[in-house]
Design a protein around this motif. Structure first.
Motif, PDB file in Angstrom:
ATOM      1  N   ASP A   4       5.408  12.773  17.489  1.00  0.00           N
ATOM      2  CA  ASP A   4       5.646  12.390  16.312  1.00  0.00           C
ATOM      3  C   ASP A   4       6.466  11.626  15.611  1.00  0.00           C
ATOM      4  OD1 ASP A   4       3.694  14.599  16.789  1.00  0.00           O
ATOM      5  OD2 ASP A   4       5.280  16.175  17.210  1.00  0.00           O
ATOM      6  N   GLY A   5       6.122  10.983  14.757  1.00  0.00           N
ATOM      7  CA  GLY A   5       6.696  10.767  13.441  1.00  0.00           C
ATOM      8  C   GLY A   5       7.281  11.323  12.281  1.00  0.00           C
ATOM      9  N   ASN A   6       7.512  10.694  11.647  1.00  0.00           N
ATOM     10  CA  ASN A   6       8.395  11.477  10.040  1.00  0.00           C
ATOM     11  C   ASN A   6       7.234  11.234   9.027  1.00  0.00           C
ATOM     12  OD1 ASN A   6       9.789  13.708  11.107  1.00  0.00           O
ATOM     13  ND2 ASN A   6      11.514  11.475  12.399  1.00  0.00           N
ATOM     14  N   ILE A   7       7.785  11.364   8.046  1.00  0.00           N
ATOM     15  CA  ILE A   7       7.216  10.903   6.987  1.00  0.00           C
ATOM     16  C   ILE A   7       8.388  11.115   5.853  1.00  0.00           C
ATOM     17  CG2 ILE A   7       4.939   9.968   7.399  1.00  0.00           C
ATOM     18  CD1 ILE A   7       4.258  12.351   5.648  1.00  0.00           C
ATOM     19  N   GLY A   8       8.363  10.678   4.786  1.00  0.00           N
ATOM     20  CA  GLY A   8       8.792  11.504   3.440  1.00  0.00           C
ATOM     21  C   GLY A   8      10.243  11.070   3.561  1.00  0.00           C
ATOM     22  N   GLU A  18       7.541   8.624  -2.918  1.00  0.00           N
ATOM     23  CA  GLU A  18       6.643   8.063  -3.344  1.00  0.00           C
ATOM     24  C   GLU A  18       4.959   8.271  -2.581  1.00  0.00           C
ATOM     25  OE1 GLU A  18       7.430   7.495  -6.956  1.00  0.00           O
ATOM     26  OE2 GLU A  18       9.556   7.873  -6.281  1.00  0.00           O
ATOM     27  N   LEU A  19       4.218   8.226  -4.339  1.00  0.00           N
ATOM     28  CA  LEU A  19       2.680   8.371  -3.853  1.00  0.00           C
ATOM     29  C   LEU A  19       2.378   7.211  -3.233  1.00  0.00           C
ATOM     30  CD1 LEU A  19      -0.302   9.716  -3.247  1.00  0.00           C
ATOM     31  CD2 LEU A  19      -0.768   8.481  -5.379  1.00  0.00           C
ATOM     32  N   ALA A  20       2.592   6.170  -3.483  1.00  0.00           N
ATOM     33  CA  ALA A  20       2.047   4.070  -2.321  1.00  0.00           C
ATOM     34  C   ALA A  20       2.292   4.307  -1.221  1.00  0.00           C
ATOM     35  CB  ALA A  20       2.105   3.007  -3.296  1.00  0.00           C
ATOM     36  N   GLU A  21       4.426   4.528  -1.493  1.00  0.00           N
ATOM     37  CA  GLU A  21       5.318   4.701   0.281  1.00  0.00           C
ATOM     38  C   GLU A  21       4.393   5.859   1.077  1.00  0.00           C
ATOM     39  OE1 GLU A  21       9.828   4.268  -0.867  1.00  0.00           O
ATOM     40  OE2 GLU A  21       8.773   5.633  -2.377  1.00  0.00           O
ATOM     41  N   LEU A  22       4.319   7.261   0.857  1.00  0.00           N
ATOM     42  CA  LEU A  22       3.897   7.831   1.989  1.00  0.00           C
ATOM     43  C   LEU A  22       2.838   7.209   2.012  1.00  0.00           C
ATOM     44  CD1 LEU A  22       4.772  11.234  -0.526  1.00  0.00           C
ATOM     45  CD2 LEU A  22       5.450  10.763   1.853  1.00  0.00           C
ATOM     46  N   ASP A  23       1.345   7.366   1.351  1.00  0.00           N
ATOM     47  CA  ASP A  23       0.228   6.584   1.595  1.00  0.00           C
ATOM     48  C   ASP A  23       0.535   5.367   3.126  1.00  0.00           C
ATOM     49  OD1 ASP A  23      -1.495   7.968   0.779  1.00  0.00           O
ATOM     50  OD2 ASP A  23      -1.446   7.165  -0.991  1.00  0.00           O
ATOM     51  N   ALA A  24       1.449   4.781   2.546  1.00  0.00           N
ATOM     52  CA  ALA A  24       1.561   3.651   3.546  1.00  0.00           C
ATOM     53  C   ALA A  24       2.304   4.015   5.085  1.00  0.00           C
ATOM     54  CB  ALA A  24       2.585   2.461   3.110  1.00  0.00           C
ATOM     55  N   GLN A  25       3.384   4.866   4.791  1.00  0.00           N
ATOM     56  CA  GLN A  25       3.905   5.946   6.030  1.00  0.00           C
ATOM     57  C   GLN A  25       2.880   6.622   7.130  1.00  0.00           C
ATOM     58  OE1 GLN A  25       7.008   8.560   4.476  1.00  0.00           O
ATOM     59  NE2 GLN A  25       7.702   6.480   3.546  1.00  0.00           N
ATOM     60  N   VAL A  26       2.227   7.213   6.313  1.00  0.00           N
ATOM     61  CA  VAL A  26       0.952   7.627   7.098  1.00  0.00           C
ATOM     62  C   VAL A  26      -0.347   6.926   8.034  1.00  0.00           C
ATOM     63  CG1 VAL A  26      -1.079   9.644   6.927  1.00  0.00           C
ATOM     64  CG2 VAL A  26       1.699  10.046   5.258  1.00  0.00           C
ATOM     65  N   ASP A  27      -0.369   5.775   6.814  1.00  0.00           N
ATOM     66  CA  ASP A  27      -1.484   4.619   7.106  1.00  0.00           C
ATOM     67  C   ASP A  27      -0.312   4.509   8.793  1.00  0.00           C
ATOM     68  OD1 ASP A  27      -2.915   5.648   5.496  1.00  0.00           O
ATOM     69  OD2 ASP A  27      -2.739   3.957   4.389  1.00  0.00           O
ATOM     70  N   VAL A  37       3.078  14.205  12.201  1.00  0.00           N
ATOM     71  CA  VAL A  37       3.849  13.447  11.428  1.00  0.00           C
ATOM     72  C   VAL A  37       4.842  15.055  11.228  1.00  0.00           C
ATOM     73  CG1 VAL A  37       3.135  12.090  10.911  1.00  0.00           C
ATOM     74  CG2 VAL A  37       2.400  13.343   9.297  1.00  0.00           C
ATOM     75  N   TRP A  38       5.915  14.860  10.318  1.00  0.00           N
ATOM     76  CA  TRP A  38       6.632  15.562  10.224  1.00  0.00           C
ATOM     77  C   TRP A  38       7.416  15.194   9.066  1.00  0.00           C
ATOM     78  CZ3 TRP A  38       6.919  20.593  12.949  1.00  0.00           C
ATOM     79  CH2 TRP A  38       6.167  20.018  14.465  1.00  0.00           C
ATOM     80  N   SER A  39       7.643  16.264   7.654  1.00  0.00           N
ATOM     81  CA  SER A  39       8.311  15.787   6.968  1.00  0.00           C
ATOM     82  C   SER A  39       9.351  17.028   6.703  1.00  0.00           C
ATOM     83  CB  SER A  39       7.733  16.103   5.425  1.00  0.00           C
ATOM     84  OG  SER A  39       8.280  16.358   3.693  1.00  0.00           O
ATOM     85  N   SER A 330       9.817  -0.934  12.839  1.00  0.00           N
ATOM     86  CA  SER A 330       8.317  -1.799  13.437  1.00  0.00           C
ATOM     87  C   SER A 330       7.423  -1.244  13.455  1.00  0.00           C
ATOM     88  CB  SER A 330       8.580  -3.356  13.738  1.00  0.00           C
ATOM     89  OG  SER A 330       8.975  -3.321  15.169  1.00  0.00           O
ATOM     90  N   ASP A 331       6.165  -1.076  13.273  1.00  0.00           N
ATOM     91  CA  ASP A 331       5.336  -1.337  13.415  1.00  0.00           C
ATOM     92  C   ASP A 331       4.422  -0.925  14.839  1.00  0.00           C
ATOM     93  OD1 ASP A 331       4.363   0.338  11.618  1.00  0.00           O
ATOM     94  OD2 ASP A 331       2.622  -0.676  11.135  1.00  0.00           O
ATOM     95  N   ALA A 332       5.129  -1.954  15.471  1.00  0.00           N
ATOM     96  CA  ALA A 332       4.882  -2.683  16.828  1.00  0.00           C
ATOM     97  C   ALA A 332       5.755  -2.055  18.136  1.00  0.00           C
ATOM     98  CB  ALA A 332       5.520  -3.604  16.686  1.00  0.00           C
TER      99      ALA A 332
END
Length: 345
Positions: A4-8, A18-27, A37-39, A330-332
């Motif tokens: 798993d990963g983390n967001i926010g 922020e909304l745009a940042e969270l969208d990017a993190q989920v993607d 994902v965990w918060s 990084s994503d990679a």
């Protein structure tokens, strides 16, 4: 073992909420191949990012790791968790933590006493509230710390078609670990934990608690946000090691986590870090986290090697491993770590 990963987050390299940042993190979590994902509640509300993630992604498992239980009451937590479980189509896990006395009494202005016993009762109260909503039975929960005896039709949500979410409890010490094993559906191991502590202390305590509640290990989920220091190149790898040393120094200076150090014979390290923290000498604290301590409390290596080491150390010990990376990654690199974990398994 799920990965798993983390967001926010504000301390784990995932940026803001922020909304745009969270969208990017989920993607990004989806691209990396995370299972969930965990918060967490560190400078941000732990629930709101998951509501956004639930709408953004239909696959990822979602959970709080953790929401501070004693800053709230069972009724408010039951309502929020019920809504998130419904919104996500049954993908939500409620992860609860106690925090420490100073934060509960001085930051949140809430009562503190008998944390392990209070947590057992908190979990039982949440379940009693959910049961009342699901079955229409009279709510009549009376405990030593919480009492819930009123639920009128106007304030009763309809039965959740997805049932109720699992409840996980975060723990370090033996008493809270036992409380988790006796009353909850799983355990969130603290990030400041070693393989040895997991094997010799945590696993044994969980086994005793499960036996007391008449359950087996397969009925219980253990998730571990493990510190990982890795990078795409030497520069990013060096920055990662420094960031992880800083995080270890912070945890190792905290009295509640001293038992982990004591198991390794490093009680003197805790005392020195406490002294330096009192003087505000933060960089000096980081400097005394040597490679041995770093390698004990974190997985260190280039991405593929780190993934293989995660599988070697924790496969069979935990059911879910969260990459705890208090630095940008990084994503990679994340994808390579995940691929290596799964390949080693």
């Amino acid at each position: 073992m799920r990965v798993d990963g983390n967001i926010g987050g504000t301390v784990d390299g995932t940026g803001g909420a922020e909304l745009a940042e969270l969208d990017a993190q989920v993607d990004a979590a989806e691209r990396a191949g995370f299972d969930g994902v965990w918060s967490t509640e560190v400078g941000r509300d732990p629930f709101l990012p998951l509501a956004l993630a639930a709408r953004r992604n239909p696959r990822l498992q979602l959970g709080t790791a953790v929401a501070v239980a004693f800053a709230r009451n069972p009724m408010t937590v039951a309502a929020t968790a019920n809504d998130l479980h419904h919104l996500s189509g049954g993908r939500f896990t409620l992860g609860l933590g106690s925090q420490v006395r100073a934060h509960i009494t001085r930051r949140f202005g809430m009562p503190w006493s008998s944390p392990a016993e209070r947590m057992r009762e908190f979990v039982a109260a949440v379940r009693a509230i959910w049961a009342s909503w699901a079955t229409g039975t009279t709510l009549n929960f009376r405990g030593d710390f919480y009492e819930h005896t009123l639920m009128t039709p106007m304030f009763t949500p309809p039965p959740n078609p997805w049932g109720t979410p699992p409840i996980l409890v975060a723990a370090v010490g033996a008493r809270m670990t036992a409380a988790a094993a006796e009353s909850a559906d799983g355990l969130i191991v603290h990030g400041f934990t070693s393989q040895r502590y997991l094997t010799e202390v945590t696993t044994a305590t969980v086994a005793r608690g499960l036996a007391g509640s008449g359950r087996e290990r397969g009925d219980f989920t253990v998730t571990y946000p493990g510190l990982v220091a890795t990078g795409d190149d030497e520069r990013s790898f060096a920055a990662a090691r420094t960031a992880v040393r800083e995080q270890i120094a912070f945890y190792a200076a905290t009295p509640a986590y001293r038992g982990v150090l004591d198991l390794h014979g490093w009680g003197d390290l805790h005392a020195e870090l406490r002294r330096l923290a009192g003087l505000g000498r933060w960089s000096a604290m980081t400097d005394i986290i040597d490679d041995t301590v770093l390698g004990t409390f974190a997985v260190v290596g280039e991405p593929a090697a780190a993934g293989a080491e995660i599988a070697r150390r924790f496969g069979g010990l935990v059911d879910r491993f969260t990459l705890y990376t208090p630095y940008p990654i990084s994503d990679a690199a994340r994808r390579d770590v995940i691929t290596a974990v799964r390949g080693a398994g």
